[in-house]
Design a protein around this motif. Structure first.
Motif, PDB file in Angstrom:
ATOM      1  N   ASN A 161       0.808  -1.218   0.000  1.00  0.00           N
ATOM      2  CA  ASN A 161       0.000   0.000   0.000  1.00  0.00           C
ATOM      3  C   ASN A 161       0.838   1.262   0.000  1.00  0.00           C
ATOM      4  O   ASN A 161       0.392   2.305  -0.457  1.00  0.00           O
ATOM      5  N   GLU A 381     -11.877   1.435   7.492  1.00  0.00           N
ATOM      6  CA  GLU A 381     -10.690   2.115   6.965  1.00  0.00           C
ATOM      7  C   GLU A 381     -10.554   1.765   5.491  1.00  0.00           C
ATOM      8  O   GLU A 381     -10.473   0.600   5.129  1.00  0.00           O
ATOM      9  N   PRO A 383      -8.771   2.637   1.491  1.00  0.00           N
ATOM     10  CA  PRO A 383      -7.457   3.060   0.976  1.00  0.00           C
ATOM     11  C   PRO A 383      -7.500   4.349   0.142  1.00  0.00           C
ATOM     12  O   PRO A 383      -6.987   4.395  -0.968  1.00  0.00           O
TER      13      PRO A 383
ATOM     14  N   GLU B 184       2.087 -29.602   9.786  1.00  0.00           N
ATOM     15  CA  GLU B 184       3.549 -29.530   9.858  1.00  0.00           C
ATOM     16  C   GLU B 184       4.110 -30.599  10.795  1.00  0.00           C
ATOM     17  O   GLU B 184       5.111 -31.248  10.491  1.00  0.00           O
ATOM     18  N   ASP B 241       5.921 -28.514  -9.852  1.00  0.00           N
ATOM     19  CA  ASP B 241       6.005 -27.440 -10.844  1.00  0.00           C
ATOM     20  C   ASP B 241       7.419 -27.394 -11.426  1.00  0.00           C
ATOM     21  O   ASP B 241       8.367 -27.885 -10.805  1.00  0.00           O
ATOM     22  N   ARG B 360      -9.920 -10.025  -2.311  1.00  0.00           N
ATOM     23  CA  ARG B 360     -10.995  -9.661  -1.395  1.00  0.00           C
ATOM     24  C   ARG B 360     -10.981  -8.172  -1.076  1.00  0.00           C
ATOM     25  O   ARG B 360     -11.985  -7.486  -1.185  1.00  0.00           O
ATOM     26  N   VAL B 361      -9.710  -7.765  -0.761  1.00  0.00           N
ATOM     27  CA  VAL B 361      -9.485  -6.516  -0.063  1.00  0.00           C
ATOM     28  C   VAL B 361     -10.365  -5.346  -0.480  1.00  0.00           C
ATOM     29  O   VAL B 361     -10.027  -4.574  -1.364  1.00  0.00           O
ATOM     30  N   ILE B 362     -11.475  -5.231   0.141  1.00  0.00           N
ATOM     31  CA  ILE B 362     -12.272  -4.025   0.000  1.00  0.00           C
ATOM     32  C   ILE B 362     -11.950  -3.122   1.173  1.00  0.00           C
ATOM     33  O   ILE B 362     -11.566  -1.976   1.024  1.00  0.00           O
ATOM     34  N   GLU B 363     -12.050  -3.686   2.337  1.00  0.00           N
ATOM     35  CA  GLU B 363     -11.771  -2.880   3.513  1.00  0.00           C
ATOM     36  C   GLU B 363     -10.311  -3.046   3.896  1.00  0.00           C
ATOM     37  O   GLU B 363      -9.713  -4.083   3.708  1.00  0.00           O
ATOM     38  N   GLY B 364      -9.761  -2.009   4.480  1.00  0.00           N
ATOM     39  CA  GLY B 364      -8.363  -2.062   4.890  1.00  0.00           C
ATOM     40  C   GLY B 364      -7.491  -1.452   3.817  1.00  0.00           C
ATOM     41  O   GLY B 364      -7.880  -1.370   2.661  1.00  0.00           O
ATOM     42  N   VAL B 365      -6.336  -1.027   4.213  1.00  0.00           N
ATOM     43  CA  VAL B 365      -5.513  -0.284   3.273  1.00  0.00           C
ATOM     44  C   VAL B 365      -4.398  -1.116   2.675  1.00  0.00           C
ATOM     45  O   VAL B 365      -3.654  -0.649   1.832  1.00  0.00           O
ATOM     46  N   TYR B 366      -4.253  -2.344   3.101  1.00  0.00           N
ATOM     47  CA  TYR B 366      -3.143  -3.126   2.589  1.00  0.00           C
ATOM     48  C   TYR B 366      -3.460  -3.725   1.268  1.00  0.00           C
ATOM     49  O   TYR B 366      -3.415  -4.770   0.961  1.00  0.00           O
TER      50      TYR B 366
END
Lengths: 463, 366
Positions: A161, A381, A383, B184, B241, B360-366
């Motif tokens: 980000n 939050e 972006p 593991e 692979d 997915r990432v709608i929410e969050g800034v990453y």
């Protein structure tokens, strides 16, 4: 070659313990308009296994020459040609892939160089005053503590980000950890450049590696390291919550509190900057402003100022807003609309998509007023510059201020400040006219990283 | 060439029978009320074509729908062709791994077991595998075919087979439940068992799954031992692979030839990597006429892709003991021309069907 001439995709190789590694079928890195800009070599699990074993065998970076080495690496990062990319080309690629305006990326380059140069002294500022660095320290004759690592290998699962995320792990390197960085697949350039610069300055290839991987292999990297830092949303934080070896860097939910004794009009620039500087993409950008008294005038003033920010292509010198693929911008816009249901929209009710006509869109700011400091929206939050403004009163207490990376307190109330400092879920407190995104080498971001990496061991006697 | 139906059906892969003729003979065997299995005889009534009349060649196997889902429920005795009479020697019932739901079941009769073992034995000898040396096989056994195939391969080469069992279903359950740390621990347990054997016994051939070989890469003592004394490594059971294969061959096990094995339960055997390929070239698996036919198709249209293109792998098993036509595997592969005049396609770079991961990432800034 100028940055604008870049046409062929760049190869971003893994940087392993025995040099660069290019996979047989590199994955594609696309920019915000969907154009391919780079080919990233993802390493398979067995490469991670081998790299971790090599890191474990390697010596730590010697503390003695580290300052000079880090200064040289910072200079190289800011000015050198690394992986075939000059700094201008690098900055263009970061901007085009992360969607952060070029001017923001450029100022981050300089800032990062400063953090690199000071990584060792920064790391040492976290040392307990009761501990010494060296077992030869005369204090040990009478019994004292030695500052010692909790492990040998540190893994970083980085996010894309903001290029500034790569400032943190340098301290681990300076503390003697061997470090493996898994870069963001969206923006792998900063990690590649920084690691290339450190190698060129003298960090050995088996002391510091760049391991781009897919998601599952990234988990294997975390499992194989002694300590790791992981960036991500609430789901990522929850997944690692019970693993003491993993430090999670989740959503910031950064907030500003304005108490009635303070005239927010004196601090409007700070408030606006906290919301929108850095493109509003960082965890240290303000997500919520809580106001003692009527929040409407503040919301109106913030909306008025943010509404003037232009939607421009990233490389435009006046660009300040983040850009992303058009589809994603539309998805974010509709998500915002549903999240904002029941609130008073001061800015953004028409959506936040600023279509740039090339498959990408700038994300325009949004300002919404909620009627309670406990409104669920304050945890949302997003972006881009998106802020929720809420009323707050002494009766609400500090509950609405919990779970915050940076809290900027615009107040003259020392008792309240004591409470904020005592609240465990508030990581950092800024008092007065300092924006939430302020950071400096040697000042912790989320406690000192060394709190997580180091411990103090009792020792008496010297040799 | 003409054969009596029975003699054609009894041919071994090395006998060089005409594959189309073999398929015709198999149709008569499996769909004649006197010889076919109860399952196929009943199922034939609901087919849109007459197998005995319409299936004249290998290519016509594509007339069959993929019926393997039905193998989840069919009583195994109903799969045995009546033509064996009382002489049917049921050696094993194998289950698929259950990746796509409840396991599917197949039967292995004595005659097919011998055919399969002969074929694998011949291919392994082509690779120059040592005879009479000890094997260590680390593979799923019990209801799983691969462990049995490896044990029989060792036996065919006169090699005592030491083995470590693994339970892939349990591992999958752990991973699906988010208990990666337990998975593991289970892997560590397998490695420990292997260590005891590798460090105390004189192992000449190591046969293991890809994840186990990857895991060995972290164990210096085992690598030293394997590179020092093992003469061949056979990998199979899961995919590998091209980058992993190259690294294992050049960096992890530089002194030991790596030989790929591609098989699954519905194939009822395993295909051994084509001889003479370097680690830099794609790993190719040839079919085995007249019993295992492969085709590589566009998953959307079902049409065969061009040679050199990637598509979905379709497998048909045709033997006297079982008929499993036109089974759409979850694998993809690059279509390659088969060697030695085998019918159908060969496949290269077998890989699992890509799973699309949503961003997915709608929410969050990453």
């Amino acid at each position: 070659m100028t940055a604008a001439d870049i046409t062929d995709p760049v190869h971003v190789d893994a940087l392993g313990p025995r040099g660069a590694y290019r996979s047989r079928v590199p994955s594609t890195v696309t920019d915000v308009s969907g154009a391919e800009v780079a080919r990233l070599s993802l390493v398979p699990p067995v490469y991670v296994t081998r790299a971790l074993a090599a890191l474990r065998r390697a010596e730590p970076v010697a503390a003695a020459g580290a300052d000079a080495l880090l200064r040289a690496a910072g200079e190289e990062f800011a000015t050198g040609t690394i992986g075939g990319l000059g700094v201008r080309e690098y900055e263009h690629l970061v901007s085009r892939t992360s969607g952060i305006p070029l001017t923001v990326v450029r100022s981050t380059t300089r800032g990062t160089a400063r953090f690199v140069a000071q990584a060792q002294s920064s790391a040492r500022r976290g040392k307990p005053s009761g501990a010494v660095l060296d077992r030869r320290d005369p204090a040990l004759k009478a019994g004292h503590a030695v500052w010692a690592r909790r492990g040998d290998v540190f893994a970083v699962n980085a996010s894309g980000n903001h290029p500034g995320v790569h400032r943190q792990w340098l301290e681990a390197l300076a503390l003697g950890y061997r470090v493996a960085v898994r870069p963001s697949r969206r923006e792998p350039f900063t990690a590649h450049r920084l690691i290339g610069a450190l190698h060129r300055a003298g960090v050995r290839e088996d002391q510091l590696v760049l391991l781009p991987t897919d998601h599952a292999t990234g988990d294997a990297l975390i499992r194989g390291a002694d300590r790791a830092v992981v960036y991500g949303g609430d789901d990522v934080v929850a997944r690692h919550a019970h693993d003491p070896r993993v430090l999670t860097q989740g959503p910031g939910r950064t907030k500003i509190l304005v108490t009635a004794d303070t005239d927010w009009r004196q601090h409007l620039d700070t408030i606006i900057g906290s919301v929108a500087d850095e493109g509003g993409t960082a965890c240290v950008n303000a997500t919520a402003v809580l106001v003692e008294g009527d929040p409407a005038p503040l919301a109106e003033a913030v909306a008025d100022r943010l509404s003037q920010l232009p939607a421009l292509p990233l490389q435009d010198a006046r660009a300040v807003l983040p850009v992303c693929p058009l589809d994603r911008a539309r998805a974010l816009s509709s998500y915002l609309r549903s999240a904002a249901a029941g609130t008073r929209a001061w800015l953004g009710s028409e959506g936040v998509v600023g279509d740039l006509g090339d498959g990408s869109a700038a994300l325009r700011p949004a300002v919404h007023q909620v009627d309670s400091p406990l409104a669920a929206q304050l945890r949302t939050e997003l972006p881009f510059p998106c802020v929720w403004v809420a009323p707050w009163s002494r009766a609400d207490g500090i509950a609405p201020l919990r779970d915050t990376l940076v809290l900027s307190a615009l107040t003259s109330d020392g008792t309240l400040l004591d409470e904020l400092l005592a609240e465990p879920t508030i990581a950092n407190v800024h008092v007065g006219d300092t924006p939430t995104y302020w950071m400096a080498p040697g000042v912790p971001h989320d406690s000192y990283l060394s709190d997580f990496l180091m411990r103090s061991k009792a020792m008496i006697g010297t040799l | 060439m003409t054969y009596e139906p029975s003699s054609v059906l009894d041919a071994a892969p090395s006998d060089g029978v005409d594959p189309d003729e073999f398929v015709r003979a198999a149709m008569h065997w499996h769909f004649d009320p006197r010889t076919g299995s109860r399952y196929w005889l009943e199922r034939a009534e609901r087919l849109a074509f007459d197998p005995m009349r319409d299936v004249k060649s290998v290519a016509d196997l594509s007339l069959f729908p993929d019926l393997t889902d039905e193998l989840r429920d069919v009583p195994v005795t109903e799969l045995i062709p009546r033509g064996y009479g009382n002489r049917a020697a049921l050696i094993n019932v194998f289950d698929s791994g259950g990746t796509t739901g409840a396991p599917k079941r197949v039967v292995q009769l004595d005659d097919w077991m011998r055919r399969s073992t002969e074929q694998i034995d011949r291919r392994l000898r082509d690779h120059g595998l040592p005879v009479g040396t000890h094997w260590l096989t680390v593979a799923p056994t019990g209801p799983h075919l691969v462990g049995d195939v490896l044990q029989r391969a060792a036996g065919a080469l006169g090699s005592p087979g030491l083995s470590i069992d693994m339970d892939p279903r349990w591992v999958r359950r752990l991973i699906a439940a988010g208990r990666g740390d337990e998975a593991e621990s289970y892997t560590d347990h397998l490695v420990e068992q292997c260590r005891r054997i590798l460090l105390t016994q004189d192992i000449g051939v190591l046969a293991a799954t890809t994840p186990l070989l990857e895991r060995f890469a972290a164990e210096d003592d085992l690598l030293e031992r394997i590179n020092g004394s093992v003469e061949a490594i056979i990998w199979g059971g899961t995919h590998m692979d091209p980058d992993t294969r190259h690294l294992l061959a050049t960096d992890v096990f530089p002194d030991v030839p790596l030989i790929g094995m591609y098989g699954n339960t519905m194939m009822l055997t395993a295909l051994i990597e084509r001889v003479g390929l370097s680690a830099s070239r794609p790993c190719v698996f040839d079919p085995v006429s007249p019993n295992v036919f492969l085709s590589v198709v566009d998953p959307g249209t079902g049409e065969r892709v061009e040679v050199g293109e990637r598509g979905q792998v379709i497998v048909s098993h045709v033997s006297k003991s079982m008929l499993i036509p036109n089974n759409a595997e979850r694998d993809t592969a690059v279509r390659v021309r088969p060697a030695d005049g085998q019918a159908g396609d060969a496949v290269a770079d077998v890989a699992p069907v890509a799973t699309v991961k949503d961003e997915r990432v709608i929410e969050g800034v990453y």
